[in-house]
Motif scaffolding. Structure first.
Motif, PDB file in Angstrom:
ATOM      1  N   ARG A   1       0.892  -1.185   0.170  1.00  0.00           N
ATOM      2  CA  ARG A   1       0.160   0.155  -0.120  1.00  0.00           C
ATOM      3  C   ARG A   1       0.843   1.207   0.041  1.00  0.00           C
ATOM      4  N   ALA A   2       2.100   1.168   0.363  1.00  0.00           N
ATOM      5  CA  ALA A   2       2.843   2.380   0.475  1.00  0.00           C
ATOM      6  C   ALA A   2       3.214   3.003  -0.676  1.00  0.00           C
ATOM      7  N   MET A   3       3.128   1.989  -1.747  1.00  0.00           N
ATOM      8  CA  MET A   3       3.412   2.248  -3.273  1.00  0.00           C
ATOM      9  C   MET A   3       2.095   2.912  -4.061  1.00  0.00           C
ATOM     10  N   SER A   4       0.941   3.265  -3.156  1.00  0.00           N
ATOM     11  CA  SER A   4       0.063   3.656  -3.959  1.00  0.00           C
ATOM     12  C   SER A   4      -0.136   4.889  -4.763  1.00  0.00           C
ATOM     13  N   ALA A   5       0.996   5.744  -4.049  1.00  0.00           N
ATOM     14  CA  ALA A   5       0.732   7.361  -4.735  1.00  0.00           C
ATOM     15  C   ALA A   5       1.497   7.193  -5.979  1.00  0.00           C
ATOM     16  N   ALA A   6       2.705   6.471  -5.814  1.00  0.00           N
ATOM     17  CA  ALA A   6       3.655   5.895  -7.095  1.00  0.00           C
ATOM     18  C   ALA A   6       2.777   5.321  -8.149  1.00  0.00           C
ATOM     19  N   ARG A   7       2.042   4.529  -7.755  1.00  0.00           N
ATOM     20  CA  ARG A   7       1.125   3.782  -8.929  1.00  0.00           C
ATOM     21  C   ARG A   7       0.196   4.778  -9.413  1.00  0.00           C
ATOM     22  N   GLU A   8      -0.487   5.457  -8.859  1.00  0.00           N
ATOM     23  CA  GLU A   8      -1.659   6.491  -9.056  1.00  0.00           C
ATOM     24  C   GLU A   8      -0.755   7.215 -10.341  1.00  0.00           C
ATOM     25  N   ARG A   9       0.324   7.698 -10.224  1.00  0.00           N
ATOM     26  CA  ARG A   9       0.933   8.606 -11.161  1.00  0.00           C
ATOM     27  C   ARG A   9       0.797   7.733 -12.583  1.00  0.00           C
ATOM     28  N   LEU A  10       0.960   6.619 -12.425  1.00  0.00           N
ATOM     29  CA  LEU A  10       0.922   5.565 -13.880  1.00  0.00           C
ATOM     30  C   LEU A  10      -0.413   5.192 -14.107  1.00  0.00           C
ATOM     31  N   LYS A  11      -1.461   5.229 -13.491  1.00  0.00           N
ATOM     32  CA  LYS A  11      -2.937   4.754 -13.639  1.00  0.00           C
ATOM     33  C   LYS A  11      -3.360   5.401 -14.956  1.00  0.00           C
ATOM     34  N   GLY A  12      -3.827   4.526 -15.927  1.00  0.00           N
ATOM     35  CA  GLY A  12      -4.232   4.700 -17.363  1.00  0.00           C
ATOM     36  C   GLY A  12      -3.282   5.139 -18.262  1.00  0.00           C
ATOM     37  N   LYS A  13      -1.816   5.042 -18.077  1.00  0.00           N
ATOM     38  CA  LYS A  13      -0.902   4.884 -18.765  1.00  0.00           C
ATOM     39  C   LYS A  13      -0.717   3.871 -19.604  1.00  0.00           C
ATOM     40  N   VAL A  14       0.059   4.046 -20.801  1.00  0.00           N
ATOM     41  CA  VAL A  14       0.353   2.805 -21.671  1.00  0.00           C
ATOM     42  C   VAL A  14       1.795   3.003 -21.928  1.00  0.00           C
ATOM     43  N   LEU A  15       2.674   1.844 -21.499  1.00  0.00           N
ATOM     44  CA  LEU A  15       4.184   2.035 -21.781  1.00  0.00           C
ATOM     45  C   LEU A  15       4.324   0.675 -22.667  1.00  0.00           C
ATOM     46  N   ARG A  16       5.152   1.177 -23.902  1.00  0.00           N
ATOM     47  CA  ARG A  16       5.515   0.070 -24.794  1.00  0.00           C
ATOM     48  C   ARG A  16       6.949  -0.161 -24.849  1.00  0.00           C
ATOM     49  N   PHE A  17       7.262  -1.445 -24.803  1.00  0.00           N
ATOM     50  CA  PHE A  17       8.863  -1.755 -24.858  1.00  0.00           C
ATOM     51  C   PHE A  17       8.991  -2.392 -26.361  1.00  0.00           C
ATOM     52  N   GLU A  18       9.844  -2.065 -26.844  1.00  0.00           N
ATOM     53  CA  GLU A  18      10.005  -2.846 -28.257  1.00  0.00           C
ATOM     54  C   GLU A  18      11.471  -3.152 -28.056  1.00  0.00           C
ATOM     55  N   LEU A  19      11.862  -4.579 -28.039  1.00  0.00           N
ATOM     56  CA  LEU A  19      12.887  -4.942 -27.664  1.00  0.00           C
ATOM     57  C   LEU A  19      13.658  -5.492 -29.130  1.00  0.00           C
ATOM     58  N   ALA A  20      14.978  -5.212 -29.229  1.00  0.00           N
ATOM     59  CA  ALA A  20      15.647  -5.700 -30.445  1.00  0.00           C
ATOM     60  C   ALA A  20      15.523  -7.218 -30.841  1.00  0.00           C
ATOM     61  N   GLU A  21      15.417  -7.992 -29.550  1.00  0.00           N
ATOM     62  CA  GLU A  21      15.615  -9.498 -29.911  1.00  0.00           C
ATOM     63  C   GLU A  21      14.279 -10.119 -30.111  1.00  0.00           C
ATOM     64  N   TRP A  22      13.210  -9.322 -30.006  1.00  0.00           N
ATOM     65  CA  TRP A  22      11.903  -9.615 -30.247  1.00  0.00           C
ATOM     66  C   TRP A  22      11.130  -9.175 -31.124  1.00  0.00           C
ATOM     67  N   GLU A  23      10.393  -9.406 -31.991  1.00  0.00           N
ATOM     68  CA  GLU A  23       9.512  -8.944 -32.975  1.00  0.00           C
ATOM     69  C   GLU A  23       8.421  -8.427 -32.433  1.00  0.00           C
ATOM     70  N   THR A  24       7.707  -9.026 -31.398  1.00  0.00           N
ATOM     71  CA  THR A  24       6.501  -8.442 -30.748  1.00  0.00           C
ATOM     72  C   THR A  24       6.715  -7.660 -29.619  1.00  0.00           C
ATOM     73  N   PRO A  25       6.063  -6.581 -29.419  1.00  0.00           N
ATOM     74  CA  PRO A  25       6.370  -5.614 -28.354  1.00  0.00           C
ATOM     75  C   PRO A  25       5.678  -5.964 -27.238  1.00  0.00           C
ATOM     76  N   VAL A  26       6.092  -5.633 -26.037  1.00  0.00           N
ATOM     77  CA  VAL A  26       5.718  -5.661 -24.562  1.00  0.00           C
ATOM     78  C   VAL A  26       4.944  -4.495 -24.003  1.00  0.00           C
ATOM     79  N   ILE A  27       3.518  -4.718 -24.092  1.00  0.00           N
ATOM     80  CA  ILE A  27       3.103  -3.343 -23.765  1.00  0.00           C
ATOM     81  C   ILE A  27       2.353  -3.427 -22.229  1.00  0.00           C
ATOM     82  N   LEU A  28       2.688  -2.394 -21.569  1.00  0.00           N
ATOM     83  CA  LEU A  28       2.209  -2.325 -20.132  1.00  0.00           C
ATOM     84  C   LEU A  28       1.199  -1.423 -20.020  1.00  0.00           C
ATOM     85  N   VAL A  29      -0.246  -1.911 -19.599  1.00  0.00           N
ATOM     86  CA  VAL A  29      -1.298  -0.923 -19.296  1.00  0.00           C
ATOM     87  C   VAL A  29      -1.527  -0.856 -18.047  1.00  0.00           C
ATOM     88  N   PHE A  30      -1.597   0.267 -17.389  1.00  0.00           N
ATOM     89  CA  PHE A  30      -1.569   0.463 -15.940  1.00  0.00           C
ATOM     90  C   PHE A  30      -2.963   0.735 -15.340  1.00  0.00           C
TER      91      PHE A  30
END
Length: 202
Positions: free
Chosen positions: A23-52
């Motif tokens: 629960r101590a991390m809730s303020a930090a999580r709140e800043r990311l709520k609704g954000k979409v972070l996309r990782f494109e890795l050189a070794e993988w053709e498929t991206p990894v997308i984080l939806v918070f």
């Protein structure tokens, strides 16, 4: 890539346990709520997308909308995200190519930095407490041994390079050797010319 759904599901479970239990991390999580972070890795053709979300992060491999932040990097660079203070340095050195809102990756790195990573705790629900602790300790021993061998190997390579450098001829020695080779070549040509004259005079 057939493994991607399995990797995504595992990553989702790990991130949920790591980032959404305290629960101590809730303020930090709140800043990311609704954000979409996309990782494109050189070794993988498929991206990894984080939806918070509010209660978890969804890990996807496809997203129709534009991500808030896209990060292009290599797999080997990802562990460095655990050290938030290195993020700017990695971007400047070109290890991370960030497109979009850079605060998104900074907030994610800050969240990872706050998380207490205990591999045994993450494995326990699947294999049990005792097995998880045993596996974690065995892996830690192997990693320590690998680091020690790597340091030893680096020391040996550095020593070998230093020794080879000492054996390598200097520029002056190289120039002298080239002059000597030229002299021997000229002497050989002169000798061949004299032999030709002797043959002709017979």
């Amino acid at each position: 890539m057939l493994l991607m759904p399995l990797i995504s599901a595992t990553l989702e479970a790990v991130l949920k346990r790591l980032l959404y239990q305290d629960r101590a991390m809730s303020a930090a999580r709140e800043r990311l709520k609704g954000k979409v972070l996309r990782f494109e890795l050189a070794e993988w053709e498929t991206p990894v997308i984080l939806v918070f979300g509010e209660r978890q992060v969804d890990v996807l491999n496809a997203w129709d909308d534009v991500a808030d932040c896209t990060v292009r990097t290599r797999l080997a660079t990802l562990p460095a995200l655990l050290e938030r203070q290195r993020l700017t340095q990695l971007i400047k050195q070109g290890f991370l190519d960030v497109e979009g809102d850079p605060q998104c990756i900074q907030q994610f790195a800050a969240l990872l930095d706050m998380a207490e990573f205990d591999a045994a705790e993450l494995l326990a629900p699947w294999v049990g407490d005792i097995a998880a602790e045993g596996v974690t300790q065995a892996v830690a021993r192997r990693l320590t041994e690998a680091r020690r061998l790597l340091r030893t190997g680096q020391g040996r390579v550095a020593q070998a390079m230093t020794d080879e450098w000492r054996l390598a001829p200097s520029a002056l020695e190289l120039a002298w050797f080239c002059d000597e080779v030229d002299d021997v070549t000229r002497a050989g040509e002169n000798l061949a010319a004299r032999l030709d004259k002797l043959e002709a005079s017979r």
